[in-house]
Design an enzyme around this catalytic site. Structure first.
Site, PDB file in Angstrom:
ATOM      1  N   CYS A  31       0.981  -1.084  -0.159  1.00 51.88           N
ATOM      2  CA  CYS A  31      -0.125  -0.074  -0.237  1.00 51.88           C
ATOM      3  C   CYS A  31       0.942   1.241   0.191  1.00 51.88           C
ATOM      4  O   CYS A  31       1.770   1.486   0.774  1.00 51.88           O
ATOM      5  CB  CYS A  31      -1.044  -0.029   1.256  1.00 51.88           C
ATOM      6  SG  CYS A  31      -2.100   1.314   1.270  1.00 51.88           S
TER       7      CYS A  31
ATOM      8  N   CYS B  56      -4.954   6.180  -3.415  1.00 51.66           N
ATOM      9  CA  CYS B  56      -4.109   5.186  -3.640  1.00 51.66           C
ATOM     10  C   CYS B  56      -2.946   5.163  -4.093  1.00 51.66           C
ATOM     11  O   CYS B  56      -2.769   5.606  -5.357  1.00 51.66           O
ATOM     12  CB  CYS B  56      -4.864   3.925  -4.534  1.00 51.66           C
ATOM     13  SG  CYS B  56      -4.231   2.521  -4.617  1.00 51.66           S
TER      14      CYS B  56
END
Length: 300
Positions: free
Chosen positions: A92, A231
């Protein structure tokens, strides 16, 4: 019990942070003693009945985690990242910046260079010094090289469908260039992808429009989390996909390429180097810390 004995008496320590409004519950667990089953992670990330977050970052020493022990010689800390539904993810991008910010805040790392172990491998991080006015410095992450698997992929929402670029940043992405970000719909459910079986473990889907030269805007549906405000790996996948669409490959031109990527929660700057390394620069903020009631943790 959900957690080991140190937390049973006083509750589970946590912090809350975000990178470009992609937010996370942070669970410090240096000695690897906290158990976090998927259902517990999902409860902690619940925005109404829990703390709330797009995902959870468990901070554990690499040497004490079976998936990271082999990386302990290079990276002391392992980012055990979970999606908001409790499922495990490889990497991530916004999360690793928040992870690094936590290490700095906790005195476990200083400004400058840092190595972090992830399920996608070692990631190199640079924490810039704070500005003179105290504004936290941005954090740059070496996200590794993008991989562009072959084969055609289609993304669809309702009656609309687009050909998408398949990009892996250690986790899978399908990048679709669209005329209007509203065409992505509500993104409450995952967009459909074809052919069937192209993404057996799910995929992050990015919808992209142009804002100017080497400047794009994005909405993203993250697998296991739904639409998120940003993101990091998605921004990297978008940058590489946009560069190839524009006929730019730093390995061929001999010059790095930089794109600005706007997401609903903020702006990230992504650079692809001549050697294929992708770097992401953006903010990371810790906003709160506290203890989770142990009685709440014990409830199913």
């Amino acid at each position: 019990m959900t957690t080991a004995s140190p937390t049973e008496q006083r509750g589970l320590p946590f912090l809350k942070g975000h990178g470009a409004e992609n937010d996370f519950v942070i669970v410090p667990d240096p000695d690897g003693r906290v158990e976090l089953p998927p259902a517990t992670v999902a409860r902690l990330c619940d925005r109404r009945a829990g703390i709330g977050g797009d995902g959870l970052l468990r901070v554990v020493r690499s040497a004490l985690h079976p998936e990271a022990a082999a990386m302990a010689g290079e990276a002391e800390w392992f980012m055990d990242y979970r999606n908001g539904d409790g499922s495990i993810a490889e990497m991530c991008g916004n999360g690793i910046r928040v992870f690094a910010r936590y290490l700095l805040r906790a005195g476990l790392a200083g400004s400058g260079d840092l190595a972090v172990a992830t399920r996608a491998g070692i990631r190199r991080v640079h924490i810039a010094k704070d500005a003179a006015d105290g504004t936290p410095g941005d954090i740059t992450v070496d996200m590794g090289r993008a991989h562009l698997p072959g084969g055609e992929v289609t993304v669809s929402v309702g009656a609309r469908a687009w050909r998408a670029r398949n990009v892996s940043m250690g986790n899978p992405h399908a990048v679709a260039f669209v005329a209007d970000l509203e065409h992505a719909g509500s993104l409450l459910a995952a967009p459909a992808t074809a052919p069937e079986g192209a993404y057996p473990h799910g995929v992050n889907v990015e919808f992209v429009v142009d804002r100017g030269p080497r400047h794009v805007a994005v909405r993203v549906h993250e697998r296991g989390s739904g639409e998120t405000r940003a993101c990091g790996t998605g921004a990297c996948a978008v940058m590489v996909a946009a560069a190839r669409r524009d006929g730019i490959d730093p390995a061929v031109t001999g010059s790095p390429a930089t794109y600005t990527v706007d997401m609903p929660g903020g702006q990230l700057v992504i650079t692809e180097r001549v050697d294929g390394t992708v770097e992401m620069t953006g903010p990371a903020v810790i906003v709160a810390e506290g203890l989770v009631d142990p009685a709440w943790l014990d409830k199913e």
